[in-house]
Write an enzyme that holds these catalytic residues in place. Structure first.
Site, mmCIF file in Angstrom:
data_model
loop_
_atom_site.group_PDB
_atom_site.id
_atom_site.type_symbol
_atom_site.label_atom_id
_atom_site.label_comp_id
_atom_site.label_asym_id
_atom_site.label_seq_id
_atom_site.Cartn_x
_atom_site.Cartn_y
_atom_site.Cartn_z
ATOM 1 N N GLY A 63 51.449 -23.299 24.116
ATOM 2 C CA GLY A 63 49.673 -23.231 24.224
ATOM 3 C C GLY A 63 49.492 -21.733 23.974
ATOM 4 O O GLY A 63 48.362 -21.518 24.713
ATOM 5 N N SER A 65 45.749 -19.316 22.094
ATOM 6 C CA SER A 65 44.203 -19.142 22.768
ATOM 7 C C SER A 65 44.187 -19.305 24.294
ATOM 8 O O SER A 65 45.116 -19.654 24.866
ATOM 9 C CB SER A 65 43.309 -20.185 22.091
ATOM 10 O OG SER A 65 43.668 -21.389 22.466
ATOM 11 N N GLY A 66 43.026 -18.927 24.872
ATOM 12 C CA GLY A 66 42.939 -19.185 26.118
ATOM 13 C C GLY A 66 43.784 -18.354 27.088
ATOM 14 O O GLY A 66 44.258 -17.525 26.779
ATOM 15 N N ARG A 83 50.308 -25.457 17.980
ATOM 16 C CA ARG A 83 50.398 -26.418 16.724
ATOM 17 C C ARG A 83 50.067 -25.780 15.383
ATOM 18 O O ARG A 83 50.782 -25.966 14.525
ATOM 19 C CB ARG A 83 49.491 -27.528 16.915
ATOM 20 C CG ARG A 83 50.233 -28.440 17.984
ATOM 21 C CD ARG A 83 49.048 -29.769 18.154
ATOM 22 N NE ARG A 83 47.968 -29.291 18.951
ATOM 23 C CZ ARG A 83 46.970 -30.416 19.348
ATOM 24 N NH1 ARG A 83 46.913 -31.335 18.988
ATOM 25 N NH2 ARG A 83 46.156 -29.680 20.133
ATOM 26 N N ASP A 109 54.606 -29.246 17.512
ATOM 27 C CA ASP A 109 53.766 -29.741 18.370
ATOM 28 C C ASP A 109 54.600 -30.299 19.510
ATOM 29 O O ASP A 109 55.596 -30.792 19.442
ATOM 30 C CB ASP A 109 53.156 -31.218 17.564
ATOM 31 C CG ASP A 109 52.423 -31.987 18.360
ATOM 32 O OD1 ASP A 109 52.151 -32.167 19.548
ATOM 33 O OD2 ASP A 109 51.285 -32.695 17.596
ATOM 34 N N SER A 130 49.159 -26.526 35.700
ATOM 35 C CA SER A 130 48.260 -27.520 36.156
ATOM 36 C C SER A 130 46.766 -27.311 36.103
ATOM 37 O O SER A 130 46.210 -26.798 35.219
ATOM 38 C CB SER A 130 48.978 -28.118 37.510
ATOM 39 O OG SER A 130 48.141 -29.173 37.835
ATOM 40 N N TYR A 175 42.915 -37.327 32.704
ATOM 41 C CA TYR A 175 43.233 -35.816 32.962
ATOM 42 C C TYR A 175 44.118 -35.601 34.189
ATOM 43 O O TYR A 175 45.190 -35.098 34.318
ATOM 44 C CB TYR A 175 42.172 -34.990 32.705
ATOM 45 C CG TYR A 175 42.386 -33.630 32.746
ATOM 46 C CD1 TYR A 175 43.007 -32.459 31.785
ATOM 47 C CD2 TYR A 175 42.045 -32.919 34.039
ATOM 48 C CE1 TYR A 175 43.377 -31.224 31.934
ATOM 49 C CE2 TYR A 175 42.319 -31.490 34.105
ATOM 50 C CZ TYR A 175 43.007 -30.611 32.848
ATOM 51 O OH TYR A 175 43.115 -29.550 33.318
ATOM 52 N N LYS A 216 47.853 -34.310 35.184
ATOM 53 C CA LYS A 216 48.113 -33.193 36.108
ATOM 54 C C LYS A 216 48.652 -33.420 37.227
ATOM 55 O O LYS A 216 49.493 -32.569 37.665
ATOM 56 C CB LYS A 216 46.764 -32.125 35.856
ATOM 57 C CG LYS A 216 46.197 -31.649 34.610
ATOM 58 C CD LYS A 216 47.250 -30.690 34.130
ATOM 59 C CE LYS A 216 46.799 -29.975 32.865
ATOM 60 N NZ LYS A 216 47.735 -28.976 32.339
#
Length: 328
Positions: free
Chosen positions: A48, A51-52, A73, A99, A176, A190, A194
């Site tokens: 991941g 971004s972010g 991805r 992915d 998390s 969600y 988590k």
């Protein structure tokens, strides 16, 4: 006068003896022992990472001298992320498009990247909705990426991590959420995905401690990212009302706290004061490396549980009020 001083000192000693004795006991029994996980000149692999929080982590790790690989991805977003890191730090990072739901693709990317010293399992998706209204495809999507994807990444990375030779302590950190510490209206699927990471992390730490691999769980609150903006458009009204008390953090701030926690080998890494309170309230049987933090957990657990009951009083009051308004 001497008698009064002696009485005062005796009283002070009586007050101090119990906490000092508790500190000594905790110093002797707290496991695993403290550790430092170096970042400089080591391979940090972040999922991941385009971004972010993931991008912020990659940028910070690169600036601290790590060899960084990022996986996501979208190849185009990965290339954009690589360029932004190069502009910010002058350092190039490796990018891998895969992915996390595809174990074969993840394993191939990890093999191409080479042995990993610090693995940050950061990918995650969030689609807020009451479970009655949420499509099962969305539930599976969250579970597959947030939970099953984490298994895929860890399983793919472990052979190389366990064969690190004399490169020093390794780390596996899982991203998390505060929604993985406490359930919130509209977070049903969600939070389930988590919360599950905690069981994964606690068991994994016992399996890997003999290999000098140290597991961390990071619990950020809402973080100011492009993903949060999309989430806010879909949130049920009650979710926004209940979650309004917790402000959003900047991704760079979360990344700094997360990386510092990883370097200190902390099992639980909160990102703000509210997260610290949640970490104490939910400590349970989680490992704790710091005997001082263990002391805080033991002493503060009762009062924080009392405080938590006020939060529930507030939340359930808001839920009751909202439903009453809908009936009018």
């Amino acid at each position: 006068m001497a008698d009064a001083s002696f009485a005062y000192l005796s009283f002070l000693l009586l007050l101090l003896l119990p906490p000092l004795a508790l500190l000594l006991i905790l110093y002797l029994i707290v496991r695993p022992r403290p550790v430092r996980v170096p970042i400089k000149n080591r391979h940090v692999f972040i999922t991941g990472g385009s971004s972010g929080i993931g991008l912020a982590l990659a940028r910070r790790a690169a600036s601290e001298g790590a060899r960084v690989s990022i996986l996501a991805r979208s190849l185009s977003k990965l290339e954009e992320a690589r360029e932004s890191i190069r502009l910010a730090t002058g350092i190039d990072v490796a990018v891998f498009a895969a992915d996390v739901r595809d174990y074969g693709a993840v394993r191939k990317a990890v093999e191409e990247a080479g042995p990993i010293d610090v693995l940050i399992v950061n990918q995650g998706v969030f689609v807020p909705q009451e479970i009655e209204k949420q499509e099962m495809d969305e539930v599976r999507f969250m579970v597959d990426i947030n939970l099953i994807g984490s298994f895929h990444v860890i399983k793919a990375a472990l052979p190389g991590m366990k064969d690190r030779g004399n490169r020093g302590p390794g780390s596996i950190a899982l991203m998390s959420s505060q929604g993985g510490q406490v359930g919130i209206y509209g977070y049903t699927a969600y939070s389930a995905s988590k919360f599950a990471l905690r069981g994964l992390a606690e068991s994994l730490q016992q399996e890997l401690i003999s290999q000098d691999i140290h597991v961390s769980l990071i619990f950020p609150p809402d973080t100011d990212t492009p993903g949060l903006a999309e989430e806010n458009k879909k949130r049920p009204q009650l979710t926004s009302i209940i979650a309004a008390s917790s402000g959003a953090m900047k991704a760079d701030v979360v990344a700094k706290k997360a990386l510092n926690g990883i370097k200190s080998g902390s099992f639980v890494i909160p990102c703000n004061f509210e997260g610290l309170l949640l970490s104490i309230a939910t400590a349970g049987l989680s490992p704790q490396r710091s005997f001082l933090m263990a002391f805080v957990e033991v002493v503060a657990a009762g009062p924080i549980r009392f405080l938590a009951l006020f939060f529930h009083w507030d939340w359930y009051g808001k839920i009751e009020k909202w439903h009453a308004q809908q009936k009018q």
